[in-house]
Motif scaffolding. Structure first.
Motif, PDB file in Angstrom:
ATOM      1  N   PRO A  42       0.805  -1.087   0.220  1.00  0.00           N
ATOM      2  CA  PRO A  42       0.020  -0.414   0.022  1.00  0.00           C
ATOM      3  C   PRO A  42       0.768   1.573  -0.112  1.00  0.00           C
ATOM      4  CG  PRO A  42      -0.688  -1.460   1.743  1.00  0.00           C
ATOM      5  CD  PRO A  42       0.541  -2.031   0.967  1.00  0.00           C
ATOM      6  N   GLY A  43       0.403   2.267  -0.547  1.00  0.00           N
ATOM      7  CA  GLY A  43       1.133   3.725  -1.115  1.00  0.00           C
ATOM      8  C   GLY A  43       2.313   3.714  -1.479  1.00  0.00           C
ATOM      9  N   THR A  45       5.019   2.724  -5.515  1.00  0.00           N
ATOM     10  CA  THR A  45       4.277   3.544  -6.923  1.00  0.00           C
ATOM     11  C   THR A  45       5.212   2.886  -7.779  1.00  0.00           C
ATOM     12  OG1 THR A  45       5.155   5.518  -6.920  1.00  0.00           O
ATOM     13  CG2 THR A  45       2.705   5.636  -6.047  1.00  0.00           C
ATOM     14  N   GLY A  65      -5.738  -0.574  -7.681  1.00  0.00           N
ATOM     15  CA  GLY A  65      -4.399   0.570  -7.543  1.00  0.00           C
ATOM     16  C   GLY A  65      -5.112   1.271  -9.324  1.00  0.00           C
ATOM     17  N   LYS A  66      -4.336   2.114  -8.923  1.00  0.00           N
ATOM     18  CA  LYS A  66      -4.413   3.019 -10.383  1.00  0.00           C
ATOM     19  C   LYS A  66      -3.356   3.054 -11.153  1.00  0.00           C
ATOM     20  CE  LYS A  66      -3.781   7.420  -8.289  1.00  0.00           C
ATOM     21  NZ  LYS A  66      -5.004   8.725  -7.969  1.00  0.00           N
ATOM     22  N   GLU A  73      -6.291   8.460 -16.263  1.00  0.00           N
ATOM     23  CA  GLU A  73      -6.500   7.380 -14.799  1.00  0.00           C
ATOM     24  C   GLU A  73      -7.335   6.376 -14.959  1.00  0.00           C
ATOM     25  OE1 GLU A  73      -7.965   8.287 -10.802  1.00  0.00           O
ATOM     26  OE2 GLU A  73      -6.090   9.766 -11.316  1.00  0.00           O
ATOM     27  N   HIS A  75      -8.882   2.871 -12.715  1.00  0.00           N
ATOM     28  CA  HIS A  75      -8.565   2.316 -11.405  1.00  0.00           C
ATOM     29  C   HIS A  75      -8.710   0.414 -12.420  1.00  0.00           C
ATOM     30  CE1 HIS A  75      -9.363   5.429  -9.019  1.00  0.00           C
ATOM     31  NE2 HIS A  75     -10.471   6.391 -10.089  1.00  0.00           N
ATOM     32  N   MET A  93       0.205   2.743  -9.400  1.00  0.00           N
ATOM     33  CA  MET A  93       0.327   3.262  -8.081  1.00  0.00           C
ATOM     34  C   MET A  93      -1.008   2.519  -7.421  1.00  0.00           C
ATOM     35  SD  MET A  93      -1.190   6.220  -8.484  1.00  0.00           S
ATOM     36  CE  MET A  93       0.014   6.941 -10.030  1.00  0.00           C
ATOM     37  N   ASN A  94      -0.211   1.532  -6.025  1.00  0.00           N
ATOM     38  CA  ASN A  94      -1.548   0.783  -5.133  1.00  0.00           C
ATOM     39  C   ASN A  94      -1.717   1.892  -4.415  1.00  0.00           C
ATOM     40  OD1 ASN A  94      -2.815  -0.652  -3.085  1.00  0.00           O
ATOM     41  ND2 ASN A  94      -0.745  -1.653  -2.610  1.00  0.00           N
ATOM     42  N   ASP A  95      -3.112   2.004  -4.087  1.00  0.00           N
ATOM     43  CA  ASP A  95      -4.517   3.236  -3.124  1.00  0.00           C
ATOM     44  C   ASP A  95      -5.011   2.151  -3.100  1.00  0.00           C
ATOM     45  OD1 ASP A  95      -5.816   2.140  -5.813  1.00  0.00           O
ATOM     46  OD2 ASP A  95      -6.420   4.411  -6.017  1.00  0.00           O
ATOM     47  N   THR A  97      -5.436  -0.880   0.251  1.00  0.00           N
ATOM     48  CA  THR A  97      -4.953  -1.412   1.600  1.00  0.00           C
ATOM     49  C   THR A  97      -4.851  -2.374   2.215  1.00  0.00           C
ATOM     50  OG1 THR A  97      -7.282  -1.969   2.558  1.00  0.00           O
ATOM     51  CG2 THR A  97      -7.059   0.371   2.874  1.00  0.00           C
TER      52      THR A  97
END
Length: 110
Positions: A42-43, A45, A65-66, A73, A75, A93-95, A97
């Protein structure tokens, strides 16, 4: 050829392509293709990069992620596929949890 990712050593790539945190990868590279199972915490990129001489296909196995490809963009979740053609730029990126686990293939173009 059967590839057993669970039997491959996981390689940590800090700030991969200028991204945040660490990208973890189990892969085979033979000069024609790079075949990978990657993991982003998580978080984490993968930095924005342009594919020159190759392209990339990502298939999301788990997590969310996105991707941003040429400023658009997208998802992504399990079962989604993202394609970045040669000459185009993208980031991932992992957006979520939980870990973002994805399969990727980077074929080299002649």
């Amino acid at each position: 050829m059967k590839l057993c990712f669970d039997q491959m050593e996981e390689t940590a790539m800090p700030q991969f392509k200028g991204g945040e945190k660490i990208t973890y990868s189990r892969f085979l590279a033979d000069g024609h293709n790079r075949i990978m199972r990657n993991r982003l915490e998580p978080g984490a990129t993968i930095g924005l990069h342009t594919h020159t001489g190759n392209s990339e296909i990502l298939y999301i196995l788990s997590g969310s992620g996105k991707a941003v490809c040429d400023g658009v963009e997208e998802h992504l979740g399990p079962g989604d596929c993202h394609y970045c053609p040669e000459g185009h730029a993208h980031t991932l990126m992992n957006d979520g949890t939980e870990d973002l686990l994805f399969f990727a293939v980077v074929p080299q173009h002649s």
